[in-house]
Design a protein around this motif. Structure first.
Motif, PDB file in Angstrom:
ATOM      1  N   UNK A 122     -54.687 -30.140 -12.022  1.00  0.00           N
ATOM      2  CA  UNK A 122     -54.405 -31.058 -10.877  1.00  0.00           C
ATOM      3  C   UNK A 122     -55.101 -32.407 -10.862  1.00  0.00           C
ATOM      4  N   UNK A 123     -56.090 -32.595 -11.490  1.00  0.00           N
ATOM      5  CA  UNK A 123     -56.788 -33.861 -11.568  1.00  0.00           C
ATOM      6  C   UNK A 123     -55.998 -34.636 -12.394  1.00  0.00           C
ATOM      7  N   UNK A 124     -55.360 -34.470 -13.636  1.00  0.00           N
ATOM      8  CA  UNK A 124     -54.692 -35.038 -14.475  1.00  0.00           C
ATOM      9  C   UNK A 124     -53.260 -35.394 -13.800  1.00  0.00           C
ATOM     10  N   UNK A 125     -52.885 -34.718 -13.141  1.00  0.00           N
ATOM     11  CA  UNK A 125     -51.500 -34.998 -12.306  1.00  0.00           C
ATOM     12  C   UNK A 125     -51.871 -36.074 -11.422  1.00  0.00           C
ATOM     13  N   UNK A 126     -52.614 -35.899 -10.575  1.00  0.00           N
ATOM     14  CA  UNK A 126     -53.150 -36.966  -9.717  1.00  0.00           C
ATOM     15  C   UNK A 126     -53.763 -38.227 -10.148  1.00  0.00           C
ATOM     16  N   UNK A 127     -54.354 -38.293 -11.329  1.00  0.00           N
ATOM     17  CA  UNK A 127     -54.670 -39.444 -11.949  1.00  0.00           C
ATOM     18  C   UNK A 127     -53.583 -40.239 -12.622  1.00  0.00           C
ATOM     19  N   UNK A 128     -52.560 -39.401 -12.893  1.00  0.00           N
ATOM     20  CA  UNK A 128     -51.256 -39.986 -13.467  1.00  0.00           C
ATOM     21  C   UNK A 128     -50.346 -40.400 -12.218  1.00  0.00           C
ATOM     22  N   UNK A 129     -50.844 -40.290 -11.027  1.00  0.00           N
ATOM     23  CA  UNK A 129     -50.272 -40.800  -9.573  1.00  0.00           C
ATOM     24  C   UNK A 129     -48.696 -39.680  -9.672  1.00  0.00           C
ATOM     25  N   UNK A 130     -49.071 -38.476  -9.972  1.00  0.00           N
ATOM     26  CA  UNK A 130     -48.006 -37.337  -9.676  1.00  0.00           C
ATOM     27  C   UNK A 130     -48.383 -36.378  -8.532  1.00  0.00           C
ATOM     28  N   UNK A 131     -47.703 -36.622  -7.479  1.00  0.00           N
ATOM     29  CA  UNK A 131     -47.913 -35.478  -6.521  1.00  0.00           C
ATOM     30  C   UNK A 131     -47.862 -34.136  -6.708  1.00  0.00           C
ATOM     31  N   UNK A 132     -48.751 -33.253  -6.469  1.00  0.00           N
ATOM     32  CA  UNK A 132     -48.733 -31.943  -6.916  1.00  0.00           C
ATOM     33  C   UNK A 132     -47.385 -31.345  -6.688  1.00  0.00           C
ATOM     34  N   UNK A 133     -46.755 -31.382  -5.491  1.00  0.00           N
ATOM     35  CA  UNK A 133     -45.570 -30.523  -5.262  1.00  0.00           C
ATOM     36  C   UNK A 133     -44.434 -30.969  -6.405  1.00  0.00           C
ATOM     37  N   UNK A 134     -44.583 -32.016  -7.373  1.00  0.00           N
ATOM     38  CA  UNK A 134     -43.609 -32.020  -8.263  1.00  0.00           C
ATOM     39  C   UNK A 134     -44.009 -31.414  -9.724  1.00  0.00           C
ATOM     40  N   UNK A 135     -45.139 -30.659  -9.728  1.00  0.00           N
ATOM     41  CA  UNK A 135     -45.306 -29.938 -10.772  1.00  0.00           C
ATOM     42  C   UNK A 135     -45.229 -28.532 -10.721  1.00  0.00           C
ATOM     43  N   UNK A 136     -44.832 -27.878 -11.841  1.00  0.00           N
ATOM     44  CA  UNK A 136     -44.549 -26.385 -11.847  1.00  0.00           C
ATOM     45  C   UNK A 136     -45.941 -25.602 -12.008  1.00  0.00           C
TER      46      UNK A 136
END
Ligand SMILES: Nc1nc2c(ncn2[C@@H]2O[C@H](COP(=O)(O)OP(=O)(O)O)[C@@H](O)[C@H]2O)c(=O)[nH]1
Ligand SMILES: [Mg+2]
Length: 337
Positions: A146-160
């Protein structure tokens, strides 16, 4: 289903609540009936004592004033909790109240950015706490992701996330994990040029209409609403259009139950089994599930809206607990408790 209306100050959240409420609202809260023509038709056939549509409960969450943000922020986050979907309102009209011209891309980016920051703070706090009470490996891994996603400005709802990962992060109530619908509050008298919002929408559905006009339409009788919505270039009455889009964004479908007592639409997640669907009605029916008698709405109508005709034609099916329910299935559950 619970929806939260989010958006910056003055974007039209309160106006939207009023438009959705059609007179049933209480200030910042409204219950929206998910318009379903099938329910209307079945109700005409069965003439039940009660007709129940699927419901979407909406609640406005006011954007905290800049001056008082620290204390209000916690309250803001509390108010967001429990929302299954966020209706994210974006102002695309020049606001005399704010003295600001429309800047939909800027506003969208601002709130999106705030939500990413809120989630990053939650991740950091979770890691802080983990120093005292260590997390299991799975939890640590999921949180790091989650931290990596958020730091790359990716909202978590976009991740699988797989089920196990989801289970380990659900408790943090990350804001960017919640699905969103973008509702653009447009100028009344000019065509909306929406393409500039597309890239920043990142897969979120966009509905654009002038809320003030939608509110006018909502004040009319049910019969007049369709007509006036069309005349104003709206896709339909706001309550209907927004509720349907929210359900679609959530991947919800409806199965139907009929009878002289009640005709009713039951929202469930697409892919749920007959046994899970039974649980939507009552845990006893799920527990004592024997079988489901199923006919599709289309087949039912093809046979003159007559259950016996469906049975004779062989399109009233007997399904077991693992049957995947389809949108518009009319179901009678057999159960034993
Ligand atoms: N021109 C125009 N003004 C609107 C529209 N929607 C809301 N407003 C006005 O904008 C102001 C703020 O709206 P409100 O719904 O209270 O926004 P909120 O702060 O997000 O709840 C009010 O004065 C509304 O009358 C719209 O579609 N067009
Ligand atoms: Mg408001």
């Amino acid at each position: 289903m619970e929806a939260r209306i989010i958006g910056l100050k003055g974007c039209g959240k309160t106006t939207l609540v009023a438009a959705l409420a059609e007179g049933r609202g209480e200030g910042h809260i409204a219950t929206v009936h998910v318009g379903d023509p099938r329910v209307r038709v079945l109700s005409d056939i069965f003439k039940p004592r009660k007709t129940t549509y699927a419901e979407l409960k909406v609640r406005e969450v006011a954007w905290p004033e800049a001056s008082a943000r620290k204390g209000e922020m916690e309250r803001y986050l509390d108010a967001l909790a429990g929302g299954h979907v966020y209706l994210h309102v974006i102002r695309a009209f020049d606001s005399p109240v704010l003295g600001e011209s429309a800047r939909p891309e800027v506003d969208l980016a601002e709130l999106d950015h705030e939500f990413l920051l809120f989630d990053l703070i939650r991740v950091e706090r979770a890691f802080e706490r983990a120093k005292k009470a260590p997390l299991p490996d799975m939890g640590k891994k999921a949180l790091t992701r989650c931290q990596e996603l958020l730091e790359s400005e990716t909202p978590l709802r976009e991740a699988e996330f797989d089920e196990a990962q989801l289970a380990s992060i659900r408790g943090y109530q990350f804001l960017t994990l919640t699905p969103q619908l973008l509702l653009v509050n447009t100028k009344s008298d000019s065509a909306w040029q929406g393409s500039s919002l597309e890239p920043a929408a990142r897969g979120r559905r966009i509905l654009a209409f002038p809320f003030v006009d939608a509110l006018e339409v909502a004040r009319l009788s049910a019969e007049e609403q369709e007509e006036y919505a069309a005349a104003l270039g709206l896709p339909g009455p706001a309550a209907e259009v927004v509720a349907q889009a929210a359900f679609a964004q959530l991947g919800l479908i409806s199965f139907l139950t009929t009878g002289s007592d009640e005709v009713r639409a039951w929202p469930i997640r697409a892919g749920e089994t007959a046994r899970e669907a039974a649980g939507a009605i009552h845990s006893d029916i799920q527990r004592g599930f024997i079988r489901a008698e199923v006919v599709s709405y289309e087949d039912f109508m093809k046979h003159g809206g007559n259950m016996k005709a469906c049975r004779d034609a062989g399109c009233l099916r007997i399904e077991g607990k693992d049957y995947i329910v389809a949108d518009g299935d009319i179901i009678n559950f057999r159960f034993n408790v």
